[in-house]
Motif scaffolding. Structure first.
Motif, PDB file in Angstrom:
ATOM      1  N   ILE A  99       0.835  -1.204   0.000  1.00  0.00           N
ATOM      2  CA  ILE A  99       0.000   0.000   0.000  1.00  0.00           C
ATOM      3  C   ILE A  99       0.868   1.251   0.000  1.00  0.00           C
ATOM      4  O   ILE A  99       0.611   2.212  -0.743  1.00  0.00           O
ATOM      5  N   ILE A 103       1.101   4.328  -2.677  1.00  0.00           N
ATOM      6  CA  ILE A 103       0.985   5.749  -2.314  1.00  0.00           C
ATOM      7  C   ILE A 103       2.164   6.538  -2.871  1.00  0.00           C
ATOM      8  O   ILE A 103       2.001   7.621  -3.467  1.00  0.00           O
ATOM      9  N   ASP A 120      -4.741  10.675   6.009  1.00  0.00           N
ATOM     10  CA  ASP A 120      -5.350   9.985   4.871  1.00  0.00           C
ATOM     11  C   ASP A 120      -4.539   8.760   4.444  1.00  0.00           C
ATOM     12  O   ASP A 120      -5.102   7.722   4.071  1.00  0.00           O
ATOM     13  N   ASN A 121      -3.221   8.842   4.546  1.00  0.00           N
ATOM     14  CA  ASN A 121      -2.397   7.686   4.177  1.00  0.00           C
ATOM     15  C   ASN A 121      -2.456   6.594   5.240  1.00  0.00           C
ATOM     16  O   ASN A 121      -2.377   5.403   4.916  1.00  0.00           O
ATOM     17  N   GLN A 123      -5.143   6.030   6.899  1.00  0.00           N
ATOM     18  CA  GLN A 123      -6.457   5.439   6.628  1.00  0.00           C
ATOM     19  C   GLN A 123      -6.363   4.406   5.508  1.00  0.00           C
ATOM     20  O   GLN A 123      -7.006   3.359   5.545  1.00  0.00           O
ATOM     21  N   ARG A 124      -5.532   4.675   4.503  1.00  0.00           N
ATOM     22  CA  ARG A 124      -5.363   3.732   3.397  1.00  0.00           C
ATOM     23  C   ARG A 124      -4.804   2.395   3.869  1.00  0.00           C
ATOM     24  O   ARG A 124      -5.055   1.353   3.259  1.00  0.00           O
ATOM     25  N   ILE A 144      -2.594  -3.117  -4.608  1.00  0.00           N
ATOM     26  CA  ILE A 144      -3.299  -3.245  -3.329  1.00  0.00           C
ATOM     27  C   ILE A 144      -3.796  -4.685  -3.226  1.00  0.00           C
ATOM     28  O   ILE A 144      -4.695  -5.085  -3.963  1.00  0.00           O
TER      29      ILE A 144
END
Length: 267
Positions: A99, A103, A120-121, A123-124, A144
């Motif tokens: 992941i 990003i 936000d990252n 959260q990913r 992913i």
């Protein structure tokens, strides 16, 4: 082991999106001499997903599950799989790397710097939280991963991702099952037939030839086609040949009108 597929998502049940996974899974299996044994559609209700997965885990079947493995509030599959197995959800270390690589790749393409610890990252990274002990399924589209546990394979709902991931699972884990059971199929179209009249013949064929199955597919009349029943036998090639000849003799005895059924297109 049988093969099953669970297709998850309110968007399928509401009609907002048309399911394309079922036909594709059937085709992928057929290309390898395999067959789908069952399929279920489930909405985004956690209780229903958990109940469905508990049953499928208990079956011992090989199961593909599509949809619901993202990180938004309507994605519940990862947590439901863990609950069905009474396991905790944990961040898979290799999934975290995948992941974060995605990003960084996206940021590089946009000419931007990236903070992997931004909210936000972080959260990913939820997309890498799987039931403890799960293995990864590589995603060639965006890196992913999906996850695998107890012969269950969880992939995204997007066909462009899900289909190559399913093919990878089959080719990586189950090539020993490919084309293990030779199968044949022969059929005729019986015009203006009544199934109740044909049933004794069908029952006798299955009794006399235990390695075949009889199928009967009625069709109504249309502007271009007469009412008919596609009547056929499938299964062990040797028994199919013998049973088909007996079936034709039985149709002749009933003075039935029939023609060879069109060959199905290969997938």
């Amino acid at each position: 082991m049988g093969f099953g597929v669970i297709i998850i998502g309110d968007e399928i049940l509401s009609g907002k999106r048309q399911d394309k996974h079922l036909s594709r899974v059937i085709a992928s299996l057929q290309q390898r001499g395999l067959q789908l044994d069952w399929a279920e559609y489930v909405g985004d209700q956690p209780e229903r997903i958990i109940a469905t997965l508990r049953r499928s885990f208990a079956s011992g079947d090989i199961v593909f599950s599509t949809g619901g493995i993202g990180a938004t509030p309507d994605d519940h599959t990862r947590q439901c799989a863990a609950a069905a197995l009474d396991l905790p959800v944990v961040l898979h270390p290799e999934a975290k790397v995948c992941i974060q690589q995605r990003i960084q790749s996206m940021a590089a393409e946009a000419g931007q710097t990236v903070d992997l610890d931004s909210p936000d990252n972080l959260q990913r990274l939820k997309m890498g939280e799987f039931p403890q002990g799960a293995a990864l399924i590589p995603n060639p589209y965006n890196n992913i991963p999906g996850f695998a546990i107890q012969h269950h394979y969880f992939v995204p709902g997007f066909p462009v991702m899900a289909w190559p991931m399913i093919d990878w699972v089959l080719d990586t884990h189950y090539p020993h099952l490919f084309h293990q059971q030779p199968k044949a199929e022969k059929a005729v179209l019986v015009y203006d037939a009544i199934e109740s009249v044909l049933t004794p013949l069908m029952e006798q064929l299955e009794q006399d030839f235990p390695l075949i199955k009889i199928f009967s597919l009625p069709s109504v009349a249309t502007a271009t086609e007469r009412r008919h029943i596609e009547l056929g036998v499938k299964g062990d090639p040797q028994q199919v040949d013998a049973a088909f000849q007996v079936m034709l003799s039985g149709l002749d005895a009933l003075q039935s009108e029939y023609v060879p059924a069109p060959l199905q297109a290969k997938v």
